[in-house]
Scaffold this motif. Structure first.
Motif, PDB file in Angstrom:
ATOM      1  N   THR A   1      15.177   4.076   0.548  1.00 51.60           N
ATOM      2  CA  THR A   1      14.071   3.649   1.514  1.00 51.60           C
ATOM      3  C   THR A   1      13.767   2.246   1.207  1.00 51.60           C
ATOM      4  O   THR A   1      13.216   2.065   0.101  1.00 51.60           O
ATOM      5  CB  THR A   1      12.850   4.542   1.674  1.00 51.60           C
ATOM      6  OG1 THR A   1      13.310   5.765   2.299  1.00 51.60           O
ATOM      7  CG2 THR A   1      11.918   3.785   2.793  1.00 51.60           C
ATOM      8  N   TYR A   2      13.913   1.212   2.137  1.00 49.51           N
ATOM      9  CA  TYR A   2      13.506  -0.059   2.031  1.00 49.51           C
ATOM     10  C   TYR A   2      12.291  -0.447   2.907  1.00 49.51           C
ATOM     11  O   TYR A   2      12.422  -0.453   4.287  1.00 49.51           O
ATOM     12  CB  TYR A   2      14.843  -0.865   2.093  1.00 49.51           C
ATOM     13  CG  TYR A   2      14.664  -2.136   1.450  1.00 49.51           C
ATOM     14  CD1 TYR A   2      14.955  -2.510   0.174  1.00 49.51           C
ATOM     15  CD2 TYR A   2      14.012  -3.569   2.200  1.00 49.51           C
ATOM     16  CE1 TYR A   2      14.811  -3.808  -0.401  1.00 49.51           C
ATOM     17  CE2 TYR A   2      13.970  -4.530   1.505  1.00 49.51           C
ATOM     18  CZ  TYR A   2      14.532  -4.828   0.227  1.00 49.51           C
ATOM     19  OH  TYR A   2      14.267  -5.943  -0.471  1.00 49.51           O
ATOM     20  N   LEU A   3      11.311  -0.924   2.243  1.00 47.79           N
ATOM     21  CA  LEU A   3      10.155  -1.563   3.065  1.00 47.79           C
ATOM     22  C   LEU A   3       9.989  -2.948   2.920  1.00 47.79           C
ATOM     23  O   LEU A   3      10.208  -3.611   1.965  1.00 47.79           O
ATOM     24  CB  LEU A   3       8.771  -0.699   2.840  1.00 47.79           C
ATOM     25  CG  LEU A   3       8.645   0.655   2.344  1.00 47.79           C
ATOM     26  CD1 LEU A   3       7.303   1.038   1.915  1.00 47.79           C
ATOM     27  CD2 LEU A   3       9.127   1.625   3.713  1.00 47.79           C
TER      28      LEU A   3
ATOM     29  N   ARG B   1       8.144  -9.963   1.991  1.00 54.57           N
ATOM     30  CA  ARG B   1       7.521  -8.905   0.755  1.00 54.57           C
ATOM     31  C   ARG B   1       8.253  -7.587   1.122  1.00 54.57           C
ATOM     32  O   ARG B   1       8.525  -7.095   2.130  1.00 54.57           O
ATOM     33  CB  ARG B   1       6.270  -8.820   0.980  1.00 54.57           C
ATOM     34  CG  ARG B   1       5.614  -8.161  -0.254  1.00 54.57           C
ATOM     35  CD  ARG B   1       5.573  -9.222  -1.421  1.00 54.57           C
ATOM     36  NE  ARG B   1       5.043  -8.550  -2.681  1.00 54.57           N
ATOM     37  CZ  ARG B   1       5.481  -7.799  -3.524  1.00 54.57           C
ATOM     38  NH1 ARG B   1       6.645  -7.446  -3.453  1.00 54.57           N
ATOM     39  NH2 ARG B   1       5.015  -7.477  -4.818  1.00 54.57           N
ATOM     40  N   ALA B   2       8.850  -7.004  -0.237  1.00 59.01           N
ATOM     41  CA  ALA B   2       9.507  -6.001   0.039  1.00 59.01           C
ATOM     42  C   ALA B   2       9.177  -4.763  -1.185  1.00 59.01           C
ATOM     43  O   ALA B   2       8.850  -5.353  -2.083  1.00 59.01           O
ATOM     44  CB  ALA B   2      10.918  -6.284   0.041  1.00 59.01           C
ATOM     45  N   ARG B   3       9.729  -3.852  -0.890  1.00 58.34           N
ATOM     46  CA  ARG B   3       9.648  -2.753  -2.038  1.00 58.34           C
ATOM     47  C   ARG B   3      10.766  -1.777  -1.300  1.00 58.34           C
ATOM     48  O   ARG B   3      11.254  -1.377  -0.216  1.00 58.34           O
ATOM     49  CB  ARG B   3       8.374  -1.842  -1.954  1.00 58.34           C
ATOM     50  CG  ARG B   3       7.281  -2.494  -2.532  1.00 58.34           C
ATOM     51  CD  ARG B   3       5.771  -1.960  -2.458  1.00 58.34           C
ATOM     52  NE  ARG B   3       5.958  -0.870  -3.638  1.00 58.34           N
ATOM     53  CZ  ARG B   3       4.680  -0.123  -3.649  1.00 58.34           C
ATOM     54  NH1 ARG B   3       3.891  -0.090  -2.935  1.00 58.34           N
ATOM     55  NH2 ARG B   3       4.865   0.968  -4.507  1.00 58.34           N
ATOM     56  N   ALA B   4      11.446  -1.045  -2.527  1.00 54.85           N
ATOM     57  CA  ALA B   4      12.518  -0.079  -2.437  1.00 54.85           C
ATOM     58  C   ALA B   4      12.424   0.981  -3.155  1.00 54.85           C
ATOM     59  O   ALA B   4      12.008   0.976  -4.352  1.00 54.85           O
ATOM     60  CB  ALA B   4      13.965  -0.795  -2.750  1.00 54.85           C
ATOM     61  N   PHE B   5      12.331   2.325  -2.383  1.00 55.71           N
ATOM     62  CA  PHE B   5      12.426   3.611  -3.173  1.00 55.71           C
ATOM     63  C   PHE B   5      13.781   4.301  -3.028  1.00 55.71           C
ATOM     64  O   PHE B   5      14.468   4.357  -2.298  1.00 55.71           O
ATOM     65  CB  PHE B   5      11.502   4.305  -2.586  1.00 55.71           C
ATOM     66  CG  PHE B   5       9.990   3.693  -2.428  1.00 55.71           C
ATOM     67  CD1 PHE B   5       9.258   3.475  -3.284  1.00 55.71           C
ATOM     68  CD2 PHE B   5       9.821   3.298  -1.077  1.00 55.71           C
ATOM     69  CE1 PHE B   5       7.942   2.621  -3.543  1.00 55.71           C
ATOM     70  CE2 PHE B   5       8.649   2.536  -0.985  1.00 55.71           C
ATOM     71  CZ  PHE B   5       7.669   2.173  -2.156  1.00 55.71           C
ATOM     72  N   ALA B   6      14.258   4.613  -4.348  1.00 59.87           N
ATOM     73  CA  ALA B   6      15.506   5.344  -4.458  1.00 59.87           C
ATOM     74  C   ALA B   6      15.737   6.557  -5.113  1.00 59.87           C
ATOM     75  O   ALA B   6      16.502   6.548  -6.172  1.00 59.87           O
ATOM     76  CB  ALA B   6      16.579   4.224  -4.960  1.00 59.87           C
ATOM     77  N   PRO B   7      14.863   7.542  -4.652  1.00 61.52           N
ATOM     78  CA  PRO B   7      15.211   8.783  -5.636  1.00 61.52           C
ATOM     79  C   PRO B   7      16.649   9.645  -5.456  1.00 61.52           C
ATOM     80  O   PRO B   7      17.045  10.273  -6.516  1.00 61.52           O
ATOM     81  CB  PRO B   7      14.133   9.940  -4.940  1.00 61.52           C
ATOM     82  CG  PRO B   7      13.867   9.138  -3.519  1.00 61.52           C
ATOM     83  CD  PRO B   7      14.316   7.598  -3.572  1.00 61.52           C
TER      84      PRO B   7
ATOM     85  N   ALA C   1       0.748  -1.325   0.052  1.00 64.19           N
ATOM     86  CA  ALA C   1      -0.010  -0.081   0.083  1.00 64.19           C
ATOM     87  C   ALA C   1       0.853   1.332  -0.081  1.00 64.19           C
ATOM     88  O   ALA C   1       0.550   2.414  -0.050  1.00 64.19           O
ATOM     89  CB  ALA C   1      -0.979   0.063   1.245  1.00 64.19           C
ATOM     90  N   ALA C   2       2.022   1.244   0.110  1.00 61.22           N
ATOM     91  CA  ALA C   2       2.998   2.389   0.248  1.00 61.22           C
ATOM     92  C   ALA C   2       2.744   3.187  -1.024  1.00 61.22           C
ATOM     93  O   ALA C   2       2.902   2.599  -1.916  1.00 61.22           O
ATOM     94  CB  ALA C   2       4.425   1.749   0.491  1.00 61.22           C
ATOM     95  N   ASP C   3       3.043   4.560  -0.798  1.00 62.02           N
ATOM     96  CA  ASP C   3       2.661   5.431  -1.943  1.00 62.02           C
ATOM     97  C   ASP C   3       4.323   5.893  -2.334  1.00 62.02           C
ATOM     98  O   ASP C   3       4.966   6.579  -1.530  1.00 62.02           O
ATOM     99  CB  ASP C   3       2.001   6.652  -1.575  1.00 62.02           C
ATOM    100  CG  ASP C   3       2.018   7.577  -2.734  1.00 62.02           C
ATOM    101  OD1 ASP C   3       2.632   7.491  -3.972  1.00 62.02           O
ATOM    102  OD2 ASP C   3       1.200   8.720  -2.509  1.00 62.02           O
ATOM    103  N   PRO C   4       4.827   5.331  -3.452  1.00 63.11           N
ATOM    104  CA  PRO C   4       6.289   5.838  -3.752  1.00 63.11           C
ATOM    105  C   PRO C   4       6.443   7.375  -3.772  1.00 63.11           C
ATOM    106  O   PRO C   4       7.847   7.741  -3.641  1.00 63.11           O
ATOM    107  CB  PRO C   4       6.480   5.229  -5.388  1.00 63.11           C
ATOM    108  CG  PRO C   4       5.455   4.277  -5.361  1.00 63.11           C
ATOM    109  CD  PRO C   4       4.147   4.795  -4.745  1.00 63.11           C
ATOM    110  N   THR C   5       5.450   8.223  -4.058  1.00 66.93           N
ATOM    111  CA  THR C   5       5.599   9.673  -4.015  1.00 66.93           C
ATOM    112  C   THR C   5       5.960  10.202  -2.620  1.00 66.93           C
ATOM    113  O   THR C   5       6.141  11.167  -2.644  1.00 66.93           O
ATOM    114  CB  THR C   5       4.356  10.321  -4.719  1.00 66.93           C
ATOM    115  OG1 THR C   5       3.151  10.051  -4.023  1.00 66.93           O
ATOM    116  CG2 THR C   5       4.141   9.875  -6.190  1.00 66.93           C
ATOM    117  N   SER C   6       5.582   9.395  -1.704  1.00 63.77           N
ATOM    118  CA  SER C   6       6.000   9.819  -0.411  1.00 63.77           C
ATOM    119  C   SER C   6       7.745   9.803  -0.023  1.00 63.77           C
ATOM    120  O   SER C   6       7.789  10.398   0.946  1.00 63.77           O
ATOM    121  CB  SER C   6       5.289   8.885   0.759  1.00 63.77           C
ATOM    122  OG  SER C   6       3.685   8.912   0.420  1.00 63.77           O
TER     123      SER C   6
END
Length: 225
Positions: A144-146, A158-164, A133-138
């Motif tokens: 950041t690694y969830l 289960r994971a997601r990674a955001f790397a701006p 449910a995480a919003d990448p625009t946040s």
């Protein structure tokens, strides 16, 4: 201006060959070092590999924002690519140091120091649903690694990674991050990341871990430089 041919593979696909993190692979002789970051930015992948010597597995890795001494999905993808193109190297050479390569059936793995790679802001969430449910625009800065357990007894995450910070809103599959998480948790892991990519790790204390997965061909590209 010149047309540059770029090979593409998808790294860490699921068992059916779906998903995976695209990796651009370029003959290093065709792009001088001052131009490599710009080409990586133009391609738009989280990383692009320049093969400087296929026979010895000597590589350089670039993101849109600069050169990286080590990264997981580029080294796994390059190892598989070199193998299928007549160079089954046992070691990949990158600026961070030599990387041991292993192959078991259709899985390619690399062994790395778990202190290598980007610095992540880790978030252990309560459920896989919260991760999805995480919003990448946040996430507009840094790395950041969830993650959350899908099955803790079996080591499935289960994971997601955001790397701006690397010019990537969301990274589909992040090899170096999962080696770091493997060291933190002190156990082997099976990580399902992004839209559905699969990464497999082994814990090799005190300083190392392996990360591996399936690699499938992607759609080749041509760009003008």
């Amino acid at each position: 201006m010149t047309d540059l041919h770029v090979e593409v593979v998808r790294v860490f696909t699921d068992p059916d060959g779906r998903f995976g993190n695209p990796l651009g692979i370029v003959d290093g002789a065709l792009v001088p070092e001052p131009d490599r970051q710009a080409v990586a930015a133009a391609l738009g992948y989280s990383e692009t590999v320049y093969v400087d010597d296929a026979a010895t597995g000597t590589l350089r890795i670039y993101s849109a924002t600069g050169e990286m001494p080590f990264a997981g999905h580029p080294t796994v993808g390059a190892a598989a690519y070199l193998h299928t193109h007549g160079h089954p190297v046992e070691t990949i050479h990158v600026p961070a140091g030599p990387i041991q390569v292993t192959r078991r059936d259709n899985l390619f793995s690399v062994r790395a120091n778990t202190t290598w790679g980007s610095t992540w802001d880790w978030h252990h969430l309560d459920s896989p649903e919260a991760v999805l449910a995480a919003d990448p625009t946040s996430y507009d800065a840094g790395h950041t690694y969830l993650w959350s357990w899908l099955d803790e007894s079996r080591g499935i995450i289960r994971a997601r990674a955001f790397a701006p910070a690397m010019g990537v809103t969301e990274d589909e599959a992040t090899g170096s991050a999962v080696t770091q998480l493997t060291a933190q948790l002190g156990r082997n892991l099976h990580v399902v990341q992004g839209a559905g990519s699969h990464l497999y790790t082994t814990h090799e204390p005190p300083t190392h871990a392996t990360v591996g997965g399936q690699v499938r061909p992607g759609t080749h590209r041509t760009i003008t430089i």
